[in-house]
Enzyme design. Structure first.
Site, PDB file in Angstrom:
ATOM      1  N   GLU A 199      33.562  17.177  33.772  1.00  0.00           N
ATOM      2  CA  GLU A 199      33.167  15.890  33.196  1.00  0.00           C
ATOM      3  C   GLU A 199      34.035  15.484  32.011  1.00  0.00           C
ATOM      4  O   GLU A 199      34.299  14.292  31.809  1.00  0.00           O
ATOM      5  CB  GLU A 199      31.691  15.941  32.762  1.00  0.00           C
ATOM      6  N   GLU A 233      26.049  22.124  38.696  1.00  0.00           N
ATOM      7  CA  GLU A 233      24.739  22.128  38.034  1.00  0.00           C
ATOM      8  C   GLU A 233      23.616  22.378  39.035  1.00  0.00           C
ATOM      9  O   GLU A 233      22.632  23.060  38.714  1.00  0.00           O
ATOM     10  CB  GLU A 233      24.536  20.803  37.304  1.00  0.00           C
ATOM     11  N   ALA A 251      28.495  13.888  40.622  1.00  0.00           N
ATOM     12  CA  ALA A 251      27.725  12.644  40.617  1.00  0.00           C
ATOM     13  C   ALA A 251      28.512  11.506  41.249  1.00  0.00           C
ATOM     14  O   ALA A 251      29.735  11.568  41.394  1.00  0.00           O
ATOM     15  CB  ALA A 251      27.343  12.289  39.184  1.00  0.00           C
ATOM     16  N   GLY A 283      27.938  17.801  38.950  1.00  0.00           N
ATOM     17  CA  GLY A 283      26.552  17.917  39.381  1.00  0.00           C
ATOM     18  C   GLY A 283      26.361  18.943  40.471  1.00  0.00           C
ATOM     19  O   GLY A 283      25.283  19.540  40.589  1.00  0.00           O
TER      20      GLY A 283
END
Length: 258
Positions: A130, A110, A64, A107
């Protein structure tokens, strides 16, 4: 629609290629996430035979856009936006293939998990780092990763932030294939082309049955399968396939995608 942070190319054989193009690290900014969601909607409205999701040679997607993070109020907006975009991609009625070269972190990991099948180059690295920022995955990582590699390995990865290289990813099921960096896209396109020649409507029904069944009990999942089994016999491809098998044996049907 026109995209600024990704490209969406549809090949003549029905395979679509979605390539992230948000600078060197493909940071999953709010703008890029919105474009992924829009591209997924485009693909939903006009479904391809297969989809390939790719990024850069050395960075698939680095996670992200940290500069957009704030407190709980921002998290309440960012999380649902990522979930919506990735869920839309995951729900496409065809196989979605992640072609991962380089780093797929946060991300980026993901996003690869929202795909059905992951082909990794030998230089691929996966991770959910994270926790090293004092936060946790918010784009599906705690849920999709556990379903792919099992809860124990998912907890170890998410709670330590440890990165996993291609060969280990293959061993634990996070990657489905590992190929050389030079052959990554060729292999992804080859698989996509193979699927495009098949009974694509039936493929979509089968994918949906698997995905829906995983979210419920075995008994309910078996009922989902029975309903899908009946549904697929209403397709033109099922008639073609059965007729071809009886007349010519297996593997010779020429499907029409209906």
């Amino acid at each position: 629609m026109a995209y600024e942070l990704l490209t969406l190319e549809r090949h003549d054989n029905g395979v679509a290629v979605l390539t992230l193009a948000n600078g060197k690290v493909n940071a999953l900014s709010g703008a890029l996430v919105a474009e992924i969601g829009a591209a997924a909607q485009d693909l939903t409205d006009s479904p391809p035979s297969a989809v390939i999701v790719s990024g850069g040679d050395r960075i698939f997607a680095a996670g992200a856009e940290i500069s957009e993070f704030g407190g709980p109020d921002e998290a309440k907006v960012i999380g649902p936006e990522i979930h919506a975009a990735f869920d839309r991609l995951a729900a496409l009625p065809c196989l979605v293939i992640a072609a991962v070269s380089g780093y797929a972190l946060g991300g980026g990991c993901e996003l690869s998990l929202a795909c059905d099948y992951r082909i990794a180059s030998e230089r691929a690295v996966f991770g959910q780092p994270e926790i090293l920022l004092g936060i946790i995955p918010g784009g599906g990582g705690t849920q999709r990763l556990a379903r792919v590699v099992g809860p124990s390995k998912a907890k170890e990865m998410c709670l330590t932030g440890r990165q996993v290289k291609a060969e280990e990813a293959l061993r634990i099921g996070l990657a489905d294939e590992v190929v050389s960096p030079e052959s990554l896209m060729d292999r992804a396109l080859e698989l996509g082309a193979t699927l495009a020649k098949g009974a694509t409507v039936g493929q979509g029904i089968c994918k949906r049955a698997i995905d829906e069944g995983l979210s419920t009990s075995l008994a309910a999942g078996l009922q989902i399968e029975l309903d899908a089994f009946v549904e697929v016999f209403g397709t033109e491809d099922s008639q073609i396939g059965v007729k071809s098998f009886l007349e010519n044996g297996p593997g010779k049907a020429e499907f029409v995608g209906r």
